[in-house]
Design a protein around this motif. Structure first.
Motif, PDB file in Angstrom:
ATOM      1  N   ASP A   1       0.827  -1.210   0.000  1.00  0.00           N
ATOM      2  CA  ASP A   1       0.000   0.000   0.000  1.00  0.00           C
ATOM      3  C   ASP A   1       0.859   1.257   0.000  1.00  0.00           C
ATOM      4  O   ASP A   1       0.504   2.270  -0.629  1.00  0.00           O
ATOM      5  N   VAL A   2       2.004   1.198   0.714  1.00  0.00           N
ATOM      6  CA  VAL A   2       2.931   2.332   0.719  1.00  0.00           C
ATOM      7  C   VAL A   2       3.440   2.593  -0.698  1.00  0.00           C
ATOM      8  O   VAL A   2       3.486   3.747  -1.152  1.00  0.00           O
ATOM      9  N   LEU A   3       3.818   1.529  -1.390  1.00  0.00           N
ATOM     10  CA  LEU A   3       4.302   1.671  -2.765  1.00  0.00           C
ATOM     11  C   LEU A   3       3.223   2.288  -3.646  1.00  0.00           C
ATOM     12  O   LEU A   3       3.494   3.211  -4.420  1.00  0.00           O
ATOM     13  N   ARG A   4       1.997   1.807  -3.503  1.00  0.00           N
ATOM     14  CA  ARG A   4       0.915   2.334  -4.341  1.00  0.00           C
ATOM     15  C   ARG A   4       0.664   3.810  -4.067  1.00  0.00           C
ATOM     16  O   ARG A   4       0.513   4.615  -4.996  1.00  0.00           O
ATOM     17  N   ARG A   5       0.638   4.177  -2.800  1.00  0.00           N
ATOM     18  CA  ARG A   5       0.393   5.597  -2.466  1.00  0.00           C
ATOM     19  C   ARG A   5       1.530   6.475  -2.965  1.00  0.00           C
ATOM     20  O   ARG A   5       1.297   7.585  -3.472  1.00  0.00           O
ATOM     21  N   THR A   6       2.756   5.992  -2.838  1.00  0.00           N
ATOM     22  CA  THR A   6       3.912   6.789  -3.259  1.00  0.00           C
ATOM     23  C   THR A   6       3.874   7.056  -4.755  1.00  0.00           C
ATOM     24  O   THR A   6       4.230   8.149  -5.218  1.00  0.00           O
ATOM     25  N   LEU A   7       3.428   6.065  -5.531  1.00  0.00           N
ATOM     26  CA  LEU A   7       3.339   6.218  -6.979  1.00  0.00           C
ATOM     27  C   LEU A   7       2.006   6.801  -7.435  1.00  0.00           C
ATOM     28  O   LEU A   7       1.835   7.093  -8.625  1.00  0.00           O
ATOM     29  N   ALA A   8       1.064   6.979  -6.507  1.00  0.00           N
ATOM     30  CA  ALA A   8      -0.264   7.526  -6.815  1.00  0.00           C
ATOM     31  C   ALA A   8      -0.943   6.744  -7.947  1.00  0.00           C
ATOM     32  O   ALA A   8      -1.457   7.321  -8.908  1.00  0.00           O
ATOM     33  N   CYS A   9      -0.955   5.419  -7.820  1.00  0.00           N
ATOM     34  CA  CYS A   9      -1.568   4.560  -8.831  1.00  0.00           C
ATOM     35  C   CYS A   9      -3.087   4.605  -8.721  1.00  0.00           C
ATOM     36  O   CYS A   9      -3.638   4.425  -7.628  1.00  0.00           O
ATOM     37  N   ASP A  10      -3.787   4.795  -9.831  1.00  0.00           N
ATOM     38  CA  ASP A  10      -5.244   4.691  -9.802  1.00  0.00           C
ATOM     39  C   ASP A  10      -5.646   3.218  -9.869  1.00  0.00           C
ATOM     40  O   ASP A  10      -4.810   2.321 -10.035  1.00  0.00           O
ATOM     41  N   ASP A  11      -6.932   2.944  -9.755  1.00  0.00           N
ATOM     42  CA  ASP A  11      -7.406   1.560  -9.677  1.00  0.00           C
ATOM     43  C   ASP A  11      -7.066   0.766 -10.926  1.00  0.00           C
ATOM     44  O   ASP A  11      -6.666  -0.407 -10.838  1.00  0.00           O
ATOM     45  N   LEU A  12      -7.225   1.377 -12.103  1.00  0.00           N
ATOM     46  CA  LEU A  12      -6.986   0.643 -13.336  1.00  0.00           C
ATOM     47  C   LEU A  12      -5.516   0.280 -13.485  1.00  0.00           C
ATOM     48  O   LEU A  12      -5.173  -0.868 -13.821  1.00  0.00           O
ATOM     49  N   GLU A  13      -4.632   1.238 -13.251  1.00  0.00           N
ATOM     50  CA  GLU A  13      -3.209   0.953 -13.356  1.00  0.00           C
ATOM     51  C   GLU A  13      -2.814  -0.137 -12.367  1.00  0.00           C
ATOM     52  O   GLU A  13      -2.029  -1.044 -12.692  1.00  0.00           O
ATOM     53  N   TRP A  14      -3.345  -0.073 -11.171  1.00  0.00           N
ATOM     54  CA  TRP A  14      -3.019  -1.055 -10.138  1.00  0.00           C
ATOM     55  C   TRP A  14      -3.471  -2.455 -10.560  1.00  0.00           C
ATOM     56  O   TRP A  14      -2.733  -3.432 -10.401  1.00  0.00           O
ATOM     57  N   GLU A  15      -4.659  -2.551 -11.123  1.00  0.00           N
ATOM     58  CA  GLU A  15      -5.170  -3.844 -11.574  1.00  0.00           C
ATOM     59  C   GLU A  15      -4.347  -4.379 -12.751  1.00  0.00           C
ATOM     60  O   GLU A  15      -4.095  -5.582 -12.847  1.00  0.00           O
TER      61      GLU A  15
END
Length: 298
Positions: free
Chosen positions: A244-258
Motif C-alpha cells: 500500500d505504501v508503494l501504491r500511495r507513493t506512486l499515486a496509482c489509480d485503480d486501473l493501473e493497479w489492476e
C-alpha cells in the motif's frame, strides 16, 4: 538437472579460457561461478569488481550480439537515471573455447538478493522501490514505444501463452479459478502512454541493504512499456502494508493497479509449471505471487 532442454554448458574452465584469450588484462583474477535463480544467463564473477554473463540457450551468434549490444545501451542509459546502484556495461566477448555465442561483462554489485534477504515487511524498502520506478517513469521515452517483445504491451496478446500455462498447471494449481481471473485481467483497458520501465522487478533482480533497496540487477530490458508493468514488483516483493505504501507513493489509480496485478499474474503463471522441477525457487516465487494476487481479490 538443467533448466532448459537445450541449455548450453558453461564451466569455469571455459570462462577462464575465454578471459585469457580475449581479455588478458583480467587473466590473473579469480573466476567464480555464481549460484543463481536466474533463468537466462550463467553468471561468473571475475575478481571482485566484474561479472560475466553467458546466455544459456543456443541462438544465432549475430542475433545474440545484437541483443547484448542493445542490453548494454539500455543498462548504460538506466545507470544515468537511477540513484540506486545498477550494473554498468564493461565489454562484450566473442564465441570461443567451446562456448558458441557472444557474452557480456559488467560491473559487479555487492549485496544480497531479495530472495535471500526478504524485505517484504519494510515500508522503507517499498518507498525505495517506488522511487526507483518513479525515476524511470520521469526519464521520458524520447519518442520510443514498446517493441512488442514479452510483457508490457497488450494483455490479450498473451492469451495463447496463458492457455498453455493453464494446461501445464492442471496438476499444480486451481486452474478453473485462475482461468476466471485471467478472464477479468485480459479485459482491463490500456489508457496511458508508454513510460520507461525495468520490466522484470522480481526478487532475484533486487538487492537489499538492511531494510532498504540496495541496487537493481538485470537492467538490459530497460525500455518503454505499459506504465503498469513495473508494478509486478508490488506483487513479487512487498507484503500488503508496504505494498500500500508503494501504491500511495506512486499515486496509482485503480486501473493501473489492476493492470500491474495482471502482468504479475501472467508472469507468475509461467514460473510455477516451467520451473517446478528445475528451479524450485522460481517456481515457488510464482506460487507466492499468485497467492498474494488471489488474496487481494477476496
Amino acid at each position: 538437472m538443467t533448466m532448459h532442454a537445450d541449455q548450453v554448458d558453461v564451466t569455469s574452465e571455459i570462462v577462464t579460457a575465454l578471459i585469457q584469450e580475449q581479455f588478458p588484462q583480467w587473466s590473473g583474477r579469480a573466476i567464480r561461478p555464481l549460484s543463481s535463480t536466474g533463468t537466462v544467463h550463467a553468471i561468473f564473477r571475475i575478481g571482485d569488481g566484474l561479472s560475466a554473463r553467458f546466455p544459456l540457450r543456443p541462438a544465432d551468434a549475430d542475433e545474440v550480439l545484437a541483443v547484448l549490444e542493445r542490453e548494454a545501451r539500455a543498462s548504460a542509459e538506466l545507470a544515468q537515471v537511477s540513484r540506486f546502484p545498477v550494473p554498468e556495461p564493461v565489454a562484450l566477448g566473442k564465441p570461443g573455447a567451446g562456448y558458441p555465442m557472444p557474452w557480456s561483462v559488467q560491473t559487479w554489485l555487492p549485496g544480497t538478493i531479495a530472495l535471500d534477504a526478504d524485505p517484504s515487511g519494510s515500508d522503507a524498502f517499498a518507498e525505495d522501490l517506488a522511487a526507483f520506478i518513479a525515476a524511470m517513469r520521469d526519464a521520458g521515452t524520447r519518442g520510443r514505444v514498446f517493441d512488442g517483445d514479452n510483457r508490457g504491451g497488450v494483455l490479450t496478446h498473451h492469451d495463447d501463452w496463458m492457455a498453455k500455462c493453464f494446461q501445464e498447471s492442471e496438476e499444480l494449481l486451481d486452474v478453473p479459478r485462475l482461468r476466471q481471473l485471467w478472464g477479468h485481467f485480459r479485459e482491463l483497458p490500456r489508457t496511458s502512454a508508454d513510460v520507461m520501465s525495468h520490466g522484470d522487478l522480481i526478487p532475484g533482480n533486487v538487492l537489499v541493504a538492511g531494510d532498504r533497496l540496495g541496487g537493481v540487477l538485470d537492467t538490459g530490458g530497460y525500455g518503454p512499456a505499459d506504465p503498469a508493468l513495473d508494478l509486478v514488483g508490488a506483487w513479487h516483493l512487498p507484503q500488503p502494508g508496504p505494498r500500500d505504501v508503494l501504491r500511495r507513493t506512486l499515486a496509482c489509480d485503480d486501473l493501473e493497479w489492476e493492470r500491474g496485478k495482471a502482468w504479475a499474474f501472467e508472469q507468475a503463471m509461467g514460473l510455477v509449471w516451467y520451473y517446478v522441477e528445475t528451479n524450485r525457487s522460481m517456481s515457488g516465487m510464482g506460487r507466492r505471487t499468485l497467492d498474494r494476487i488471489l488474496e487481494s481479490m477476496e
